[in-house]
Design a protein around this motif. Structure first.
Motif, short mmCIF file in Angstrom:
data_model
loop_
_atom_site.label_atom_id
_atom_site.label_comp_id
_atom_site.label_asym_id
_atom_site.label_seq_id
_atom_site.Cartn_x
_atom_site.Cartn_y
_atom_site.Cartn_z
N MET A 1 -79.27 4.73 11.54
CA MET A 1 -79.25 6.07 10.98
C MET A 1 -77.96 6.76 11.39
SD MET A 1 -82.24 8.83 11.23
CE MET A 1 -81.83 10.39 11.88
N ALA A 2 -77.32 7.42 10.46
CA ALA A 2 -76.05 8.10 10.72
C ALA A 2 -76.30 9.37 11.53
CB ALA A 2 -75.36 8.45 9.41
N THR A 3 -75.34 9.67 12.41
CA THR A 3 -75.45 10.91 13.19
C THR A 3 -74.59 11.98 12.55
OG1 THR A 3 -73.62 10.25 14.61
CG2 THR A 3 -75.84 9.66 15.34
N ARG A 4 -74.98 13.22 12.77
CA ARG A 4 -74.22 14.34 12.21
C ARG A 4 -72.99 14.58 13.06
NH1 ARG A 4 -77.37 18.55 9.06
NH2 ARG A 4 -75.46 19.69 9.38
N ARG A 5 -71.91 14.98 12.39
CA ARG A 5 -70.70 15.36 13.10
C ARG A 5 -70.86 16.79 13.58
NH1 ARG A 5 -66.22 12.39 12.66
NH2 ARG A 5 -64.90 14.22 12.86
N VAL A 6 -70.14 17.13 14.61
CA VAL A 6 -70.18 18.48 15.16
C VAL A 6 -69.50 19.43 14.17
CG1 VAL A 6 -69.38 19.91 17.07
CG2 VAL A 6 -70.12 17.57 17.49
N ARG A 7 -70.04 20.64 14.04
CA ARG A 7 -69.47 21.61 13.12
C ARG A 7 -68.03 21.92 13.51
NH1 ARG A 7 -71.69 26.13 9.78
NH2 ARG A 7 -69.91 27.48 9.46
N GLY A 8 -67.17 21.96 12.49
CA GLY A 8 -65.77 22.26 12.74
C GLY A 8 -64.89 21.04 12.91
N THR A 9 -65.46 19.84 12.78
CA THR A 9 -64.68 18.63 12.96
C THR A 9 -64.45 17.88 11.65
OG1 THR A 9 -66.65 17.34 13.47
CG2 THR A 9 -65.45 18.30 15.32
N GLY A 10 -64.90 18.43 10.54
CA GLY A 10 -64.70 17.79 9.24
C GLY A 10 -65.89 16.94 8.86
N THR A 11 -65.89 16.51 7.60
CA THR A 11 -66.99 15.69 7.11
C THR A 11 -66.47 14.73 6.05
OG1 THR A 11 -69.22 15.72 6.20
CG2 THR A 11 -67.70 17.35 5.34
N VAL A 12 -67.18 13.62 5.88
CA VAL A 12 -66.87 12.62 4.85
C VAL A 12 -68.15 12.34 4.09
CG1 VAL A 12 -66.12 10.26 4.41
CG2 VAL A 12 -65.08 11.54 6.25
N PHE A 13 -68.06 12.38 2.76
CA PHE A 13 -69.24 12.06 1.95
C PHE A 13 -68.77 11.53 0.59
CE2 PHE A 13 -68.17 16.49 1.29
CZ PHE A 13 -68.23 16.65 -0.09
N GLN A 14 -69.68 10.88 -0.12
CA GLN A 14 -69.38 10.35 -1.44
C GLN A 14 -69.94 11.31 -2.48
OE1 GLN A 14 -70.81 6.38 -2.14
NE2 GLN A 14 -69.11 5.94 -3.52
N ASP A 15 -69.08 11.77 -3.40
CA ASP A 15 -69.54 12.72 -4.40
C ASP A 15 -70.18 12.00 -5.58
OD1 ASP A 15 -67.44 11.74 -5.93
OD2 ASP A 15 -66.25 13.56 -5.83
N GLN A 16 -70.62 12.77 -6.59
CA GLN A 16 -71.35 12.21 -7.73
C GLN A 16 -70.51 11.25 -8.56
OE1 GLN A 16 -72.62 15.73 -9.76
NE2 GLN A 16 -74.46 15.96 -8.49
N ARG A 17 -69.20 11.46 -8.55
CA ARG A 17 -68.32 10.59 -9.36
C ARG A 17 -67.93 9.31 -8.63
NH1 ARG A 17 -63.71 14.71 -10.62
NH2 ARG A 17 -64.17 15.14 -8.47
N GLY A 18 -68.37 9.16 -7.38
CA GLY A 18 -68.07 7.95 -6.62
C GLY A 18 -66.87 8.05 -5.71
N TYR A 19 -66.19 9.20 -5.70
CA TYR A 19 -65.05 9.39 -4.82
C TYR A 19 -65.53 9.74 -3.41
CZ TYR A 19 -61.92 9.55 -8.84
OH TYR A 19 -61.22 9.24 -9.96
N TRP A 20 -64.77 9.28 -2.41
CA TRP A 20 -65.04 9.66 -1.03
C TRP A 20 -64.30 10.95 -0.76
CZ3 TRP A 20 -68.68 7.68 1.96
CH2 TRP A 20 -69.24 6.46 1.55
N THR A 21 -65.02 11.96 -0.32
CA THR A 21 -64.48 13.30 -0.14
C THR A 21 -64.41 13.63 1.35
OG1 THR A 21 -65.48 13.95 -2.22
CG2 THR A 21 -64.78 15.73 -0.76
N VAL A 22 -63.26 14.17 1.77
CA VAL A 22 -63.07 14.63 3.14
C VAL A 22 -62.90 16.14 3.09
CG1 VAL A 22 -61.61 14.51 5.20
CG2 VAL A 22 -61.94 12.48 3.79
N ALA A 23 -63.74 16.86 3.81
CA ALA A 23 -63.65 18.32 3.89
C ALA A 23 -63.29 18.68 5.33
CB ALA A 23 -64.96 18.97 3.48
N LEU A 24 -62.14 19.33 5.50
CA LEU A 24 -61.64 19.69 6.83
C LEU A 24 -61.65 21.21 7.00
CD1 LEU A 24 -58.58 17.29 6.90
CD2 LEU A 24 -60.82 16.93 7.92
N PRO A 25 -62.03 21.70 8.16
CA PRO A 25 -62.04 23.15 8.39
C PRO A 25 -60.62 23.69 8.54
CG PRO A 25 -62.59 22.02 10.41
CD PRO A 25 -62.49 20.96 9.34
N LEU A 26 -60.38 24.89 8.04
CA LEU A 26 -59.10 25.56 8.18
C LEU A 26 -59.30 26.85 8.98
CD1 LEU A 26 -57.71 25.22 4.55
CD2 LEU A 26 -57.07 23.89 6.55
N PRO A 27 -58.26 27.29 9.71
CA PRO A 27 -58.41 28.55 10.44
C PRO A 27 -58.55 29.71 9.47
CG PRO A 27 -56.20 27.63 10.70
CD PRO A 27 -56.99 26.65 9.92
#
Length: 166
Positions: free
Chosen positions: A1-27
């Protein structure tokens, strides 16, 4: 089972179109949530982008607790504010503004919280108690300035706590 990343450290997920998406926090200056989003065709490229982000912010945080003068491995409120003033306030603000911050820290904030108190043991109730102590017998401007100084340092404390759990 995958563990959650700590808030503020970014995330990686696969969107509906099949692309891998990286969301990074900005100040953010106004407290709103801001993120940088990039899409990749492969998961490996997305994870590499996330690792690059982690490496880029690695040197911008507090030194590890063992590097503090106490040597006990526990950061105290007094040590934190000394570090914060020396590394974060004086290099970024004008000298008179930084002196005002130092004055608020030395005369109001640190005595109310206790210089020897462990930083990890400071809770919201302690902050509220400190604010009530500062309000008693002081001018409104002094109270407001103390709260601003404390809120700026609180952001750095929470960043430190998030990054130390990575």
């Amino acid at each position: 089972m995958a563990t959650r990343r700590v808030r503020g450290t970014g995330t990686v997920f696969q969107d509906q179109r099949g692309y891998w998406t990286v969301a990074l926090p900005l100040p953010s200056q106004d407290g709103t949530r801001k993120r940088s989003v990039k899409r990749f065709k492969s998961r490996g490229a997305a994870l590499e982008h996330l690792r690059d982000f982690e490496r880029s912010i690695q040197g911008t945080d507090l030194p590890r607790s063992a590097e503090y003068p106490s040597g006990a491995g526990v950061t105290t409120v007094g040590e934190w504010f000394e570090y914060w003033l020396a590394e974060c306030v004086y290099p970024q603000l004008r000298p008179r503004t930084a002196d005002g911050y130092r004055s608020a820290v030395i005369t109001h904030i640190v005595p109310a919280l206790g210089a020897g108190t462990s930083l990890s043991s400071v809770r919201a109730t302690d902050i509220r108690r400190m604010q009530h102590l500062v309000r008693e017998g002081l001018a409104a401007t002094t109270v407001r300035n103390g709260q601003r100084v404390n809120s700026r340092s609180d952001r750095r404390i929470h960043q430190r706590q998030r990054s130390s759990t990575i």
